[in-house]
Design a protein around this motif. Structure first.
Motif, PDB file in Angstrom:
ATOM      1  N   ARG A  78       0.747  -1.133  -0.128  1.00  0.00           N
ATOM      2  CA  ARG A  78       0.102  -0.075   0.155  1.00  0.00           C
ATOM      3  C   ARG A  78       0.861   1.263   0.097  1.00  0.00           C
ATOM      4  NH1 ARG A  78      -2.984   1.258   5.333  1.00  0.00           N
ATOM      5  NH2 ARG A  78      -2.770   3.027   4.238  1.00  0.00           N
ATOM      6  N   GLY A 114       2.040   4.822  -1.125  1.00  0.00           N
ATOM      7  CA  GLY A 114       1.366   6.286  -1.324  1.00  0.00           C
ATOM      8  C   GLY A 114       2.182   7.007  -2.121  1.00  0.00           C
ATOM      9  N   MET A 115       2.518   8.066  -1.644  1.00  0.00           N
ATOM     10  CA  MET A 115       3.335   9.094  -2.777  1.00  0.00           C
ATOM     11  C   MET A 115       4.792   8.509  -2.557  1.00  0.00           C
ATOM     12  SD  MET A 115       4.761  12.738  -2.090  1.00  0.00           S
ATOM     13  CE  MET A 115       3.211  13.891  -2.046  1.00  0.00           C
ATOM     14  N   LEU A 116       5.166   7.751  -1.582  1.00  0.00           N
ATOM     15  CA  LEU A 116       6.205   7.038  -1.386  1.00  0.00           C
ATOM     16  C   LEU A 116       6.402   5.519  -1.236  1.00  0.00           C
ATOM     17  CD1 LEU A 116       7.793   9.447   0.830  1.00  0.00           C
ATOM     18  CD2 LEU A 116       8.296   9.780  -1.322  1.00  0.00           C
ATOM     19  N   ARG A 173       6.445   1.914   0.145  1.00  0.00           N
ATOM     20  CA  ARG A 173       6.696   1.384   1.362  1.00  0.00           C
ATOM     21  C   ARG A 173       6.376   0.087   1.462  1.00  0.00           C
ATOM     22  NH1 ARG A 173       2.373   5.375   4.777  1.00  0.00           N
ATOM     23  NH2 ARG A 173       0.874   4.832   3.022  1.00  0.00           N
ATOM     24  N   GLN A 194      -1.211  10.208  -5.873  1.00  0.00           N
ATOM     25  CA  GLN A 194      -0.174   9.737  -4.840  1.00  0.00           C
ATOM     26  C   GLN A 194      -0.552   8.603  -4.375  1.00  0.00           C
ATOM     27  OE1 GLN A 194      -0.181  12.801  -1.977  1.00  0.00           O
ATOM     28  NE2 GLN A 194       0.442  14.565  -3.468  1.00  0.00           N
ATOM     29  N   ASN A 195      -0.802   7.571  -5.172  1.00  0.00           N
ATOM     30  CA  ASN A 195      -1.224   6.124  -5.008  1.00  0.00           C
ATOM     31  C   ASN A 195      -0.262   5.233  -5.733  1.00  0.00           C
ATOM     32  OD1 ASN A 195      -2.106   3.790  -4.070  1.00  0.00           O
ATOM     33  ND2 ASN A 195      -4.210   4.174  -4.385  1.00  0.00           N
TER      34      ASN A 195
END
Lengths: 412, 313
Positions: B61, B63-65, B67, B279-280
């Motif tokens: 999951r 997002g913008m970065l 992980r 941002q996903n």
């Protein structure tokens, strides 16, 4: 060979020039303010920074609106080549950039200047703050909840200018019969999404709106208030038929030139009316909350400063941050932009009728947070996708309502 | 390294009884092998490595970065229940099939016409190839204006007196993909024409003489003799056009922005919108993994048919 030598010479010259002006920093600033009114407003910032005499503003405007500009800015920051400052709508758009430590911590500037006491409403600064650290400088308050009407369209038809949404709808047939578009709406997704949420807050009221956008309660979406909103939106969709434009300023221009009667758009449209030398209350009318519920959302823009290795640049960034919030700059910028200042202690004597209405509503506290502060960009994009489909096709109000409920149920 | 080398040299010697001086296979053409190392590394790290990274992160999951927080197949479930993605796939299929067929057919027709030794060939070739020199962004903007009902073709025809004329694909959700198609074909036909023209020039003049002696009509010669001989040229064109179709993005952004009402969305745009707009990253990676999968599904059977089984002479 000759070319190489001259290039080398030019490089050396550049280096020499750069060497002599040590201490002065060129700050590259990215933003998406490109319409006439917006460009005029941002030049106030540039003038203020250049007037300090030490630093220079290098303008890097990205055309096409926030949806186009944000990805470009983010990929530059993540790609390791950040600009020195950039504009976002404050809210959750930069949340992860702040968490990842890619942005400059402005807490010392904020404390020295007492932003905590002077930024009004405080939610603006809260949106810049994560775990007590401040990462952005709010510059203005923008509200979405406005309807703009061209008075001449109505007087030419012998009608009185509408004062509520219902009156606007009632007179729409006559406007259409005169060969004009009742409601101008650009094709960009955020515009249809914004027009919808403005209608939601005006027609459903504050509590149901907050229940949906803030608490993500999908049962309210299926309730009677939002059913009425979706039906009204389906009606508005018919009124918007024929406005074949993309950008918001083109849609605003339809209203300015009298090809369209009205537009639902945020108060940034005001800058363009002013650039066209139109006078509020005389040539055009503004209806906050569509004339039904006078509530405005306190969104707006903020500047963020990506971390740079150079301490000299960092100092310049902090100087710019404090400059943006300083009283004089706040006044000149916001008068040009048609937005409201972020500090309560400045005097907007030159404000026009519409801005005064906004200031009154703000002073009375009839505000809600902006959607950008309440939903993630992910959810916001899903709503945009749904709304743009709804406004451009014949999707039924009930289908749209069901899909909207699903998005809200899955929102984080 | 040295140890394994010794082991390798040690083992085969008694078994094969080869002369002791014979160089190892690994060291044959050593210079060219060393020269190839950077490219091999680039291919492994950038193409294979980054692809795998993307696939792995499509199960998170992010997002913008990015992980590493695994969520199983959630991103894929969401992807396939998103109407926008389904529309994108459908659009790409329509655009892909039409663009492929039309570009090949038109390209070949134009090439065949130019090959008839006409006067002013250079001029025509330049004119037809010219659109290819423009970027997709410029192409998209040019056609956005041409197809705009208030300024473009529709307006011109109407001002000539045909008042009821209607040609407005970009604002009609059912037709918008064909508006894109017109621009795409205008842009791409020149290149396939040039490649095919080169192929036609490569055909031995004797073939034409022979077919003329036999009294075969020209169109039949093209259809049954020349086209089968030009198979490699067609394959080249096919690959170029196909890669252009899969990465279709900038044309859409410039010409329609995915509108009206999301009816001209394409998969590549979905990927970009999810990764940077929403941002996903996880969702964007899932979509790009699906794009990769579809390319592989088409590519592997084709490659097998083309190169597998028998060695072509």
């Amino acid at each position: 060979m000759k070319l190489t030598t001259s290039l080398l010479g030019a490089t050396a010259l550049c280096a020499a020039v750069a060497g002599t002006t040590a201490g002065a920093v060129e700050l590259e600033v990215s933003h998406w303010w490109t319409s006439g009114g917006e460009a005029n407003a941002v030049s106030k910032f540039a003038e203020a920074l250049n007037a300090t005499g030490t630093h220079t503003w290098v303008d890097n405007a990205i055309a096409g609106g926030g949806d186009t500009a944000r990805p470009i800015m983010i990929s530059r920051i993540l790609g390791g080549d950040p600009m020195d400052a950039f504009q976002f709508n404050h809210g959750r758009q930069a949340e992860e950039l702040m968490e990842a430590g890619l942005l400059l911590d402005l807490t010392d500037v904020a404390e020295a200047e007492g932003w905590k006491d002077l930024v009004n409403p405080p939610s603006l600064l809260d949106a810049c703050t994560i775990e007590g650290r401040v990462y952005c400088a709010p510059v203005n308050i923008h509200s979405w909840q406005w309807m703009w009407l061209n008075n001449k369209v109505y007087t030419d038809l012998g009608l009185t200018v509408p004062t509520t949404w219902q009156e606007f709808v009632d007179t729409a047939d006559e406007v259409r019969a005169a060969g004009k578009i009742p409601l101008a709406l650009g094709g960009q997704p955020w515009q249809s999404s914004g027009a919808f949420q403005v209608m939601a807050i005006a027609l459903a009221g504050k509590e149901p709106w907050l229940a949906v956008y803030q608490d993500h309660d999908e049962s309210v979406v299926n309730g009677p208030e939002f059913t009425a909103v979706f039906e009204a939106a389906a009606q508005a969709r018919e009124l918007a038929r024929g406005s074949n434009v993309q950008e918001w300023q083109q849609a605003t221009n339809l209203v300015i030139t009298g090809e369209a009667a009205g537009q639902i758009m945020g108060d940034w449209a005001q800058g363009d009316f002013a650039m066209a030398n139109m006078v509020a209350g005389q040539d055009y009318t503004c209806l906050p909350g569509l004339g039904v519920n006078e509530i405005i959302s306190t969104g707006g823009d903020a500047f963020y400063f990506p971390k740079q290795d150079d301490p000299e640049v960092e100092a310049a960034q902090k100087e710019l941050a404090s400059l943006l919030v300083s009283p004089d700059v706040q006044v000149s910028f916001n008068l040009a932009k048609g937005s409201l200042p972020v500090r309560g202690d400045v005097d907007l004597a030159d404000a026009n009728d519409c801005m005064k209405k906004g200031l009154e509503i703000l002073a009375a506290g009839n505000t809600v947070p902006d959607t950008n502060m309440l939903v993630t960009p992910d959810t916001s994009q899903q709503i945009n996708d749904l709304m743009t489909e709804f406004w451009a096709t014949d999707m039924s109000a009930t289908d749209a309502q069901a899909r909207f409920a699903e998005i809200i149920a899955n929102a984080e | 390294m040295a140890v394994t080398d010794q082991a390798q040299t040690a083992v085969p010697r008694p078994a094969t009884g080869a002369p002791a001086r014979r160089p190892l296979r690994v060291f044959r053409n050593l210079a060219s092998k060393i020269a190839a190392i950077p490219m091999v590394l680039t291919a492994l790290v950038i193409f294979v490595g980054c692809t795998l990274w993307t696939v792995v992160y499509s199960f998170t999951r992010s997002g913008m970065l990015p992980r590493l927080q695994f969520v199983g197949l959630d991103q894929y479930e969401r992807l396939w229940s998103t109407p926008k993605w389904l529309v994108s796939i459908q659009n790409l299929a329509i655009y892909g099939i039409c663009a492929m067929v039309l570009t090949l057919v038109l390209g070949f027709l134009l090439a065949a016409l130019l090959d008839r030794k006409i006067r002013g060939e250079d001029v025509f070739r330049t004119i037809i190839l010219y659109p290819f020199a423009l970027s997709f962004i410029v192409t998209g903007l040019v056609w956005q204006w041409l197809l705009n009902p208030d300024y473009g073709i529709q307006n011109v025809v109407r001002s000539l007196g045909w008042e009821s004329f209607e040609f407005n694909p970009l604002y009609n959700p059912d037709l918008v993909i064909f508006g894109l198609l017109i621009a795409g074909i205008w842009h791409g036909t020149g290149l396939s024409m040039c490649i095919m023209l080169a192929g036609l020039r490569g055909i031995d003049e004797d073939i034409w003489k022979a077919s003329r002696v036999e009294g075969i009509p020209t169109w039949k010669t093209y259809l049954f003799v020349i086209i089968p001989m030009m198979r490699p040229v067609f394959v080249t064109c096919l690959v170029l056009i196909a890669s252009g179709i899969i990465k279709l993005y900038d044309l859409v952004v410039a010409q329609t922005g995915g509108g009206p009402g999301g009816s001209s969305e394409v998969p590549a745009k979905y990927v970009m919108d999810s990764m940077f707009g929403a941002q996903n990253l996880g969702q964007g990676f899932a979509a790009s993994s699906m794009m990769l999968l579809s390319v592989i599904i088409i590519l592997i059977p084709w490659a097998y048919l083309e190169y597998g089984g028998k060695k072509r002479v």
